[in-house]
Design a protein around this motif. Structure first.
Motif, PDB file in Angstrom:
ATOM      1  N   UNK A 221      60.132  -9.909  31.423  1.00 21.19           N
ATOM      2  CA  UNK A 221      60.484  -8.488  31.389  1.00 21.19           C
ATOM      3  C   UNK A 221      59.311  -7.660  30.864  1.00 21.19           C
ATOM      4  N   UNK A 222      59.385  -6.372  31.086  1.00 21.87           N
ATOM      5  CA  UNK A 222      58.292  -5.501  30.657  1.00 21.87           C
ATOM      6  C   UNK A 222      58.683  -4.604  29.505  1.00 21.87           C
ATOM      7  N   UNK A 223      57.797  -3.685  29.218  1.00 24.35           N
ATOM      8  CA  UNK A 223      58.041  -2.672  28.183  1.00 24.35           C
ATOM      9  C   UNK A 223      57.418  -1.373  28.673  1.00 24.35           C
ATOM     10  N   UNK A 224      58.070  -0.267  28.382  1.00 23.18           N
ATOM     11  CA  UNK A 224      57.537   1.043  28.750  1.00 23.18           C
ATOM     12  C   UNK A 224      56.423   1.389  27.764  1.00 23.18           C
ATOM     13  N   UNK A 225      55.188   1.152  28.188  1.00 24.07           N
ATOM     14  CA  UNK A 225      54.037   1.291  27.287  1.00 24.07           C
ATOM     15  C   UNK A 225      53.677   2.744  27.001  1.00 24.07           C
ATOM     16  N   UNK A 240      43.006   7.038  26.085  1.00 25.76           N
ATOM     17  CA  UNK A 240      43.091   5.795  25.324  1.00 25.76           C
ATOM     18  C   UNK A 240      44.465   5.158  25.472  1.00 25.76           C
ATOM     19  N   UNK A 241      45.508   6.024  25.487  1.00 29.42           N
ATOM     20  CA  UNK A 241      46.863   5.509  25.600  1.00 29.42           C
ATOM     21  C   UNK A 241      47.040   4.799  26.935  1.00 29.42           C
ATOM     22  N   UNK A 242      46.485   5.384  28.005  1.00 27.84           N
ATOM     23  CA  UNK A 242      46.711   4.813  29.317  1.00 27.84           C
ATOM     24  C   UNK A 242      46.007   3.476  29.497  1.00 27.84           C
ATOM     25  N   UNK A 243      44.852   3.305  28.911  1.00 25.64           N
ATOM     26  CA  UNK A 243      44.129   2.050  29.120  1.00 25.64           C
ATOM     27  C   UNK A 243      44.185   1.141  27.904  1.00 25.64           C
ATOM     28  N   UNK A 244      44.697   1.634  26.795  1.00 19.58           N
ATOM     29  CA  UNK A 244      44.854   0.787  25.612  1.00 19.58           C
ATOM     30  C   UNK A 244      43.546   0.391  24.975  1.00 19.58           C
ATOM     31  N   UNK A 245      42.542   1.293  24.961  1.00 16.78           N
ATOM     32  CA  UNK A 245      41.251   0.918  24.391  1.00 16.78           C
ATOM     33  C   UNK A 245      41.242   1.082  22.883  1.00 16.78           C
ATOM     34  N   UNK A 246      41.528   2.297  22.401  1.00 15.92           N
ATOM     35  CA  UNK A 246      41.451   2.466  20.957  1.00 15.92           C
ATOM     36  C   UNK A 246      42.799   2.706  20.299  1.00 15.92           C
ATOM     37  N   UNK A 247      43.766   3.300  21.029  1.00  8.75           N
ATOM     38  CA  UNK A 247      45.082   3.477  20.425  1.00  8.75           C
ATOM     39  C   UNK A 247      45.694   2.102  20.228  1.00  8.75           C
ATOM     40  N   UNK A 248      46.052   1.765  19.029  1.00  8.74           N
ATOM     41  CA  UNK A 248      46.529   0.429  18.716  1.00  8.74           C
ATOM     42  C   UNK A 248      45.666  -0.235  17.660  1.00  8.74           C
ATOM     43  N   UNK A 249      44.607   0.443  17.199  1.00  6.56           N
ATOM     44  CA  UNK A 249      43.842  -0.080  16.073  1.00  6.56           C
ATOM     45  C   UNK A 249      44.710   0.006  14.826  1.00  6.56           C
ATOM     46  N   UNK A 435      49.028  -7.413  22.079  1.00  2.88           N
ATOM     47  CA  UNK A 435      49.811  -8.457  22.748  1.00  2.88           C
ATOM     48  C   UNK A 435      50.831  -7.835  23.711  1.00  2.88           C
ATOM     49  N   UNK A 436      51.492  -6.769  23.287  1.00  2.62           N
ATOM     50  CA  UNK A 436      52.558  -6.163  24.094  1.00  2.62           C
ATOM     51  C   UNK A 436      52.037  -5.557  25.387  1.00  2.62           C
ATOM     52  N   UNK A 438      50.399  -6.843  27.564  1.00  2.00           N
ATOM     53  CA  UNK A 438      50.491  -7.824  28.663  1.00  2.00           C
ATOM     54  C   UNK A 438      51.839  -7.727  29.380  1.00  2.00           C
ATOM     55  N   UNK A 439      52.770  -6.946  28.834  1.00  2.00           N
ATOM     56  CA  UNK A 439      54.138  -6.943  29.348  1.00  2.00           C
ATOM     57  C   UNK A 439      54.529  -5.600  29.975  1.00  2.00           C
ATOM     58  N   UNK A 440      53.657  -5.017  30.781  1.00  2.00           N
ATOM     59  CA  UNK A 440      53.994  -3.749  31.435  1.00  2.00           C
ATOM     60  C   UNK A 440      55.045  -3.942  32.526  1.00  2.00           C
ATOM     61  N   UNK A 441      55.875  -2.926  32.738  1.00  2.00           N
ATOM     62  CA  UNK A 441      56.913  -3.006  33.773  1.00  2.00           C
ATOM     63  C   UNK A 441      56.318  -3.021  35.177  1.00  2.00           C
ATOM     64  N   UNK A 442      55.144  -2.415  35.359  1.00  2.00           N
ATOM     65  CA  UNK A 442      54.523  -2.454  36.688  1.00  2.00           C
ATOM     66  C   UNK A 442      54.261  -3.895  37.108  1.00  2.00           C
ATOM     67  N   UNK A 443      53.779  -4.704  36.163  1.00  2.00           N
ATOM     68  CA  UNK A 443      53.530  -6.118  36.438  1.00  2.00           C
ATOM     69  C   UNK A 443      54.841  -6.834  36.764  1.00  2.00           C
ATOM     70  N   UNK A 444      55.885  -6.541  35.982  1.00  2.00           N
ATOM     71  CA  UNK A 444      57.192  -7.177  36.212  1.00  2.00           C
ATOM     72  C   UNK A 444      57.757  -6.790  37.576  1.00  2.00           C
ATOM     73  N   UNK A 445      57.600  -5.518  37.969  1.00  2.00           N
ATOM     74  CA  UNK A 445      58.122  -5.065  39.260  1.00  2.00           C
ATOM     75  C   UNK A 445      57.360  -5.712  40.418  1.00  2.00           C
ATOM     76  N   UNK A 446      56.041  -5.810  40.296  1.00  2.00           N
ATOM     77  CA  UNK A 446      55.249  -6.451  41.348  1.00  2.00           C
ATOM     78  C   UNK A 446      55.654  -7.922  41.492  1.00  2.00           C
TER      79      UNK A 446
END
Length: 468
Positions: A221-225, A240-249, A435-436, A438-446
């Motif tokens: 399953x995914x998560x709404x990132x 940053x939010x869209x690609x997850x580069x710095x948000x999450x430090x 870690x989270x 890796x669990x996007x809903x786009x991946x789960x839907x594909x």
């Protein structure tokens, strides 16, 4: 894709992609008999499955697979259809009394529900639905009949399994009935493809229900990132939010936690172990309360800086004792530090996750544990029982801690680590958010679309061999 979809028959590499895309289902009838995707998760029978169905349907629509979700009408005057979002339609089916019908009483209404589904189908041209995707065993029975009648493949997701739940019952919880076990066994045999959340669930399908391993596909399953992130949109760099580069430090996690606590009226420097979910023995919120009581017995000085929010409503066998948890908190002498809150919407739930020092999930059984991924995506570590899909959702010692068993003393020991190291939530929260992702809903839907394709192909082969 292979890491998300396994055990599928592989297509010939020479098959042209245009042909593969052409064969993918264009319209899916999705069945959710006992819980509506429009209901508030965290109360009644609404929970992770509701979130799963809504998010999956919307992401499937985004890749041009229309979804119609059939669910039982639970109130009078509901519109027959509701457009959830472009390409996703919810159909309310009249089956039994609108209110006061327990999940255990729903099997008697499956005939009426099936009739409603067939009525909707009869109003369309032949071949309108390309595939049936049923969720939970009640829907599986309707899906089995619909797929046979329409001549289309059936894809089924168990979400939970009676044999697995009965093997891990909480004290005082009610076993699942034999009728459910029989029903699940029939659905497993009838489905063209079974979707399991984890490899362990796939193994359980084979071991407990003699599923054909070639029919089982593992799709996490995914998560709404966008919703579950350490800093809400507007407080960080959107790129940053869209690609997850710095948000999450760890700095972002710390800032997000402080802001969420301010919004929720929680003390900035408190130790906040959070329970979020349906209040029933299966989810074991009592284990958290007993762990907190044990911690305070040993470390009474922590009482002034600990807050224990319980966010959710009674459900399942918990409905028989809706005040049971409040009474337990009083008996344990910790009513002053426990805060009971009703279920909240997804946006506010994300804030509760951000605000917490740690999310505590002492469940007896979890097919995946969606809230564990949601909390980690928001930058919060998870303390969970090592059951079901939770060892996949949580990296022990890195994004949280896994406990074997349900002894409150074991949970108290981990809570003590958070009490003694105030920086631990931020450090682990940074790893958890990473870690989270890796669990996007786009991946789960594909991945689910790949399962649909495989089901369609095997169904065609089966039909051809039958008529051959």
């Amino acid at each position: 894709m292979s890491q998300y979809v396994s055990r599928l028959g592989r297509r010939s590499p020479a098959a042209p992609s245009r042909l593969r895309l052409h064969r993918r289902p264009r319209r899916v009838a999705m069945l959710s008999v006992h819980t509506s995707p429009l209901h508030q998760p965290g109360t009644g029978d609404a929970g992770g499955m509701n979130v799963y169905i809504v998010e999956l349907a919307q992401r499937l629509a985004a890749i041009n697979i229309e979804v119609e979700i059939f669910t039982r009408a639970t109130a009078g005057g509901l519109p027959p259809t509701v457009e959830l979002s472009p390409g996703v339609l919810v159909r309310h089916v009249d089956a039994g009394p609108y209110e006061g019908l327990a999940k255990e009483e729903l099997p008697a209404q499956l005939c009426a529900f099936t009739h409603g589904v067939m009525q909707a189908w009869a109003g369309h041209r032949p071949g309108y639905y390309d595939l049936v995707h049923s969720h939970y065993w009640l829907s599986g029975h309707v899906g089995w009949l619909a797929a046979e009648r329409w001549g289309v493949p059936l894809v089924h997701a168990m979400h939970t399994m009676a044999k697995v739940k009965n093997a891990r019952l909480a004290d005082g919880d009610t076993p699942e009935p034999a009728a459910r076990v029989i029903g699940e066994t029939q659905i497993v045999a009838a489905a063209d493809r079974l979707i399991a959340n984890t490899a362990e669930e796939a193994d359980e399908l084979v071991r407990h229900y003699t599923a054909d391993r070639a029919k089982v596909a593992v799709v996490h399953p995914g998560v709404n990132l966008e919703r579950f992130c350490p800093l809400p949109q507007g407080t960080g760099n959107p790129a940053d939010i869209s690609v997850g580069t710095s948000v999450g430090t760890s700095a972002d996690v710390s800032a997000g936690r402080a802001a969420a606590r301010a919004r929720l009226g929680l003390p900035r420097d408190a130790l906040i172990p959070l329970f979020a979910g349906r209040i029933q023995p299966l989810k074991a919120p009592d284990v958290l309360l007993r762990a907190v009581a044990a911690l305070l017995d040993e470390r009474p000085e922590l009482r002034s800086r600990i807050v224990v929010p319980i966010v959710g409503g009674p459900s399942g066998s918990g409905l028989s004792k809706p005040e049971g948890l409040q009474k337990l908190a009083a008996r344990l002498g910790i009513a002053d530090v426990v805060r009971f809150r009703p279920p909240v919407g997804q946006e506010q739930l994300a804030d509760w996750f951000r605000a917490a020092s740690v999310l505590v999930m002492p469940s007896y059984s979890e097919s995946f544990g969606l809230v564990a991924i949601e909390a980690q995506a928001a930058g919060t570590p998870v303390l969970a029982a090592a059951v079901g899909g939770l060892p996949v959702a949580v990296r022990d010692g890195e994004t949280g801690f896994l406990v074997h068993g349900h002894d409150p003393a074991d949970y108290a020991r981990v809570l003590r680590r958070f009490a003694d190291d105030p920086a631990l939530p931020d450090r682990m929260g940074e790893a958890a958010a990473r870690h989270a992702r890796c669990f996007g809903w786009d991946t789960a839907a594909a991945a689910t679309a790949e399962v649909y394709l495989a089901a369609t192909q095997s169904h065609r082969r089966r039909v051809r061999s039958h008529h051959g």
